[in-house]
Design a protein around this motif. Structure first.
Motif, PDB file in Angstrom:
ATOM      1  N   LEU A  50     -77.219 -65.397  55.163  1.00 16.98           N
ATOM      2  CA  LEU A  50     -75.884 -65.699  54.622  1.00 16.98           C
ATOM      3  C   LEU A  50     -74.822 -65.726  55.718  1.00 16.98           C
ATOM      4  CD1 LEU A  50     -75.986 -63.610  51.310  1.00 16.98           C
ATOM      5  CD2 LEU A  50     -76.244 -66.080  51.577  1.00 16.98           C
ATOM      6  N   ALA A  51     -74.942 -64.828  56.692  1.00 14.07           N
ATOM      7  CA  ALA A  51     -73.906 -64.750  57.731  1.00 14.07           C
ATOM      8  C   ALA A  51     -74.083 -65.824  58.798  1.00 14.07           C
ATOM      9  CB  ALA A  51     -73.930 -63.366  58.381  1.00 14.07           C
ATOM     10  N   GLU A  52     -75.299 -65.947  59.299  1.00 20.02           N
ATOM     11  CA  GLU A  52     -75.500 -66.825  60.456  1.00 20.02           C
ATOM     12  C   GLU A  52     -75.846 -68.255  60.066  1.00 20.02           C
ATOM     13  OE1 GLU A  52     -74.728 -65.859  63.311  1.00 20.02           O
ATOM     14  OE2 GLU A  52     -74.679 -63.691  63.103  1.00 20.02           O
ATOM     15  N   LEU A  53     -76.494 -68.433  58.943  1.00 24.47           N
ATOM     16  CA  LEU A  53     -76.880 -69.786  58.555  1.00 24.47           C
ATOM     17  C   LEU A  53     -75.900 -70.388  57.557  1.00 24.47           C
ATOM     18  CD1 LEU A  53     -80.771 -69.373  58.343  1.00 24.47           C
ATOM     19  CD2 LEU A  53     -79.337 -69.976  60.289  1.00 24.47           C
TER      20      LEU A  53
ATOM     21  N   SER B 164     -78.636 -66.800  73.899  1.00 18.19           N
ATOM     22  CA  SER B 164     -78.757 -68.253  73.740  1.00 18.19           C
ATOM     23  C   SER B 164     -80.032 -68.615  72.980  1.00 18.19           C
ATOM     24  CB  SER B 164     -78.736 -68.941  75.107  1.00 18.19           C
ATOM     25  OG  SER B 164     -79.825 -68.474  75.872  1.00 18.19           O
ATOM     26  N   THR B 165     -81.087 -67.832  73.162  1.00 18.81           N
ATOM     27  CA  THR B 165     -82.325 -68.101  72.421  1.00 18.81           C
ATOM     28  C   THR B 165     -82.115 -67.899  70.924  1.00 18.81           C
ATOM     29  OG1 THR B 165     -83.565 -67.278  74.325  1.00 18.81           O
ATOM     30  CG2 THR B 165     -84.772 -67.519  72.254  1.00 18.81           C
ATOM     31  N   SER B 166     -81.421 -66.818  70.590  1.00 19.42           N
ATOM     32  CA  SER B 166     -81.136 -66.585  69.171  1.00 19.42           C
ATOM     33  C   SER B 166     -80.274 -67.701  68.605  1.00 19.42           C
ATOM     34  CB  SER B 166     -80.408 -65.251  68.993  1.00 19.42           C
ATOM     35  OG  SER B 166     -81.268 -64.186  69.277  1.00 19.42           O
ATOM     36  N   ARG B 167     -79.305 -68.128  69.389  1.00 23.76           N
ATOM     37  CA  ARG B 167     -78.429 -69.213  68.934  1.00 23.76           C
ATOM     38  C   ARG B 167     -79.232 -70.498  68.725  1.00 23.76           C
ATOM     39  NH1 ARG B 167     -74.863 -67.785  66.173  1.00 23.76           N
ATOM     40  NH2 ARG B 167     -74.003 -65.838  66.839  1.00 23.76           N
TER      41      ARG B 167
ATOM     42  N   ALA C 163     -81.278 -74.343  65.020  1.00 25.17           N
ATOM     43  CA  ALA C 163     -82.414 -75.098  64.499  1.00 25.17           C
ATOM     44  C   ALA C 163     -82.660 -74.765  63.036  1.00 25.17           C
ATOM     45  CB  ALA C 163     -83.654 -74.794  65.323  1.00 25.17           C
ATOM     46  N   ALA C 164     -82.483 -73.493  62.697  1.00 22.58           N
ATOM     47  CA  ALA C 164     -82.686 -73.087  61.300  1.00 22.58           C
ATOM     48  C   ALA C 164     -81.693 -73.793  60.389  1.00 22.58           C
ATOM     49  CB  ALA C 164     -82.539 -71.573  61.172  1.00 22.58           C
TER      50      ALA C 164
END
Lengths: 193, 253
Positions: free
Chosen positions: A144-147, B6-9, B14-15
Motif C-alpha cells: 500500500l505504501a510503496e506500490l 537503488s536495488t529496492s527502488r 518494476a513491481a
C-alpha cells in the motif's frame, strides 16, 4: 424502481445526481485495476488472480446496496479484497507446501527492465517471491505504501489500525525488503563473475 | 524513515509497472464477470452493461470524471420493494458465502461485512422519502463511522519516521565474510577460506547456499575426504544455483 446509489459530490442537485451515480459497472471500471493488481501483489498466484478478482467483484455487486458511504469507496472495496485474499491464502497454505526461499532460481534483476510478455511473467514471479519473504501484514503495508503510494493515514484507515502501528509495520517491512534486495544484489554480483 | 537502496527502488518500480493488468487481462476478466453476473436475474442488467465494450469505455470516461470531481458520498435515494433485497441475496453463491461467513476480526473488511449482513436480513422499508440521509435510513457501520465519506486524494508517501531503523550489521558481516572467503579461494588459499567460513559471522543464515558452496569448493581444493560427495549432493539439491558451475568445476565433476 428506486435505487440505492453512490453519488458524486454531495452538493449535486437531483438532476445532476442521476447522471453521476456510480453503478456497479462504473465501480468495476474504476476499481478493476486497483483490485486486480493488489490481488496479485498480496500473494495470489497469477493463475488465480482472475478468479479471486471475480470473487471480489461478485461481493461488491452483492454488497453495494448496503454501502452507506461512511468510508471511502476505495477503503470499502479494499476491505472486501483483503478478506477474500486472506481466505484464499489461508486455504492455499493448508493445501500447498511452503515456497522455498531460495532466490537463486529466480530471474535476474536486469530482466525487470524489459517489457515483453515473458519478461512480465518473470518480473511478477520475482516480485512475488521477494514480497513473500515478508509476513502478510508487512507485505500489505509495503504494497500500500510503496506500490499504491498511499500515505500512512490512508493506510491506517484502509486496514483499520492506528497510525503508530502502520509506521512501525512499514519500517520493519522496509528493513526486511531491503535485506532481500541486498541478497538479490549479492546474487547478481556472483552471477556476473 | 531510511531511504531504500537503488536495488529496492528498482524492484518496487518494476513491481508497480509489471503488476498492472494488461488490456487483454482486463478484457478477459470483464467477459467472465459479465457471464457470471448474467447467470443471475439481478445481474442481467449489469452484465449487459459490462459486456458492452463501447458502454464500458463511456463508463470509463465517466469514472475518470467521477474521480476528478472528488467527493463520493453514499446517499440513499430510497428503496424499492423488499423483493429487491431478496433478489440481491439470491446473487450470493456458495464460494462467496463461505468467504464471508468465516470470521476475520482483525481487519476492517470484517467490519464491512459485519455491518452489511444484518442489513440484508432486515426488511427494507418499501416507501422511504426520495432522499433520506444515510444516518437516518440505516444504522451506522460497526467500525467505519469516523471514516471520511470521500474518495481519498493521493498524496506523497511519507518518507520520515520518528526513530531511525537499526543497521543490518549481521547481514553486512555475513556478506563481508563471504566476500573474503571468495577472495581467499581465488588467491589459491582454500585453508584460509575455510577459516573465514568457520567464523561466527559466517554462521548466520542469510546466505546458506553460498556459504555451503564455498565450503565445498575449499574442501575439494584441499582434497578432503567426502568433499566430492558433498559437491554431488550440492549439485543435486541446488543445481539451479549460479554457484553450481563453480562447485562442479572446483570439484572436478
Amino acid at each position: 424502481m428506486k435505487t440505492l446509489a453512490v453519488v458524486v459530490a454531495p452538493e449535486a442537485t437531483s438532476s445532476e445526481r442521476s447522471g453521476a451515480e456510480l453503478s456497479f459497472a462504473e465501480i468495476y471500471q474504476q476499481y478493476f485495476p486497483f483490485v486486480w493488481r493488489n490481488v496479485l501483489r498480496l500473494g495470489i498466484p497469477e493463475a488465480s488472480v482472475d478468479d479471486v478478482t471475480q470473487e471480489v467483484f461478485i461481493i461488491v455487486h452483492r454488497q453495494l446496496p448496503m454501502f452507506e458511504g461512511r468510508s471511502a469507496l476505495r477503503t470499502w472495496v479494499y476491505g472486501i479484497l483483503w478478506r477474500v485474499v486472506s481466505e484464499q491464502r489461508r486455504a492455499r497454505r493448508t493445501q500447498e507446501a511452503p515456497a522455498c526461499d531460495d532466490l537463486d532460481a529466480l530471474p535476474a534483476l536486469s530482466e525487470l527492465s524489459a517489457d515483453g510478455e515473458l519478461e512480465r511473467q518473470q518480473a511478477r514471479l520475482l516480485i512475488d517471491r521477494v514480497l513473500s519473504m515478508l509476513d502478510d501484514k508487512k507485505r500489505e503495508v509495503i504494497v500500500l505504501a510503496e506500490l499504491e503510494q498511499l500515505t500512512v493515514p490512508e493506510i491506517a484507515e484502509m486496514i483499520g489500525t492506528n497510525l503508530n502501528t502502520v509506521y512501525a509495520r512499514l519500517r520493519a517491512a522496509r528493513e526486511e525488503f531491503e535485506q532481500v534486495a541486498r541478497r538479490l544484489q549479492f546474487r547478481e554480483r556472483w552471477r556476473a563473475r | 524513515m531510511k531511504e531504500l537502496s537503488s536495488t529496492s527502488r528498482t524492484l518496487l518500480d518494476a513491481a508497480r509497472r509489471h503488476t498492472e493488468p494488461t488490456p487483454e487481462e482486463w478484457a478477459r476478466h470483464r467477459k467472465r464477470l459479465a457471464v457470471q453476473l448474467g447467470a443471475t436475474a439481478v445481474g442481467a442488467a449489469t452484465a449487459a452493461e459490462l459486456s458492452s465494450s463501447a458502454n464500458v469505455q463511456a463508463l470509463g470516461a465517466k469514472a475518470v470524471a467521477t474521480a476528478k470531481s472528488g467527493v463520493v458520498s453514499g446517499i440513499i435515494h430510497g428503496f424499492g420493494a423488499p423483493i429487491v433485497g431478496c433478489a440481491l441475496l439470491a446473487l450470493s453463491y456458495v464460494g462467496v458465502r463461505a468467504v464471508w461467513n468465516s470470521g476475520e476480526p482483525h481487519h476492517a473488511a470484517s467490519s464491512v461485512h459485519a455491518s452489511a449482513s444484518p442489513q440484508v436480513a432486515r426488511p427494507l422499508p418499501s416507501a422511504l422519502p426520495e432522499e433520506v440521509p444515510a444516518s437516518e435510513a440505516l444504522p451506522p457501520p460497526a467500525s467505519s463511522a469516523s471514516a471520511p465519506a470521500s474518495l481519498p486524494v493521493r498524496q506523497p508517501s511519507p518518507r520520515q519516521s520518528s526513530t531511525p531503523p537499526k543497521p543490518n550489521t549481521d547481514l553486512d558481516a555475513e556478506l563481508a565474510v563471504l566476500q573474503a572467503a571468495g577472495q581467499a579461494l581465488r588467491a589459491g588459499d582454500p585453508r584460509a577460506a575455510l577459516r573465514i567460513l568457520n567464523t561466527r559471522a559466517a554462521a548466520r543464515g542469510n546466505f546458506s547456499t553460498e556459504r555451503r558452496a564455498l565450503r565445498i569448493v575449499a574442501r575439494c581444493a584441499l582434497r578432503e575426504p567426502g568433499a566430492t560427495d558433498d559437491a554431488r549432493a550440492f549439485l543435486k539439491s541446488a543445481g539451479s544455483s549460479p554457484l553450481a558451475a563453480r562447485v562442479a568445476r572446483g570439484c572436478g565433476l
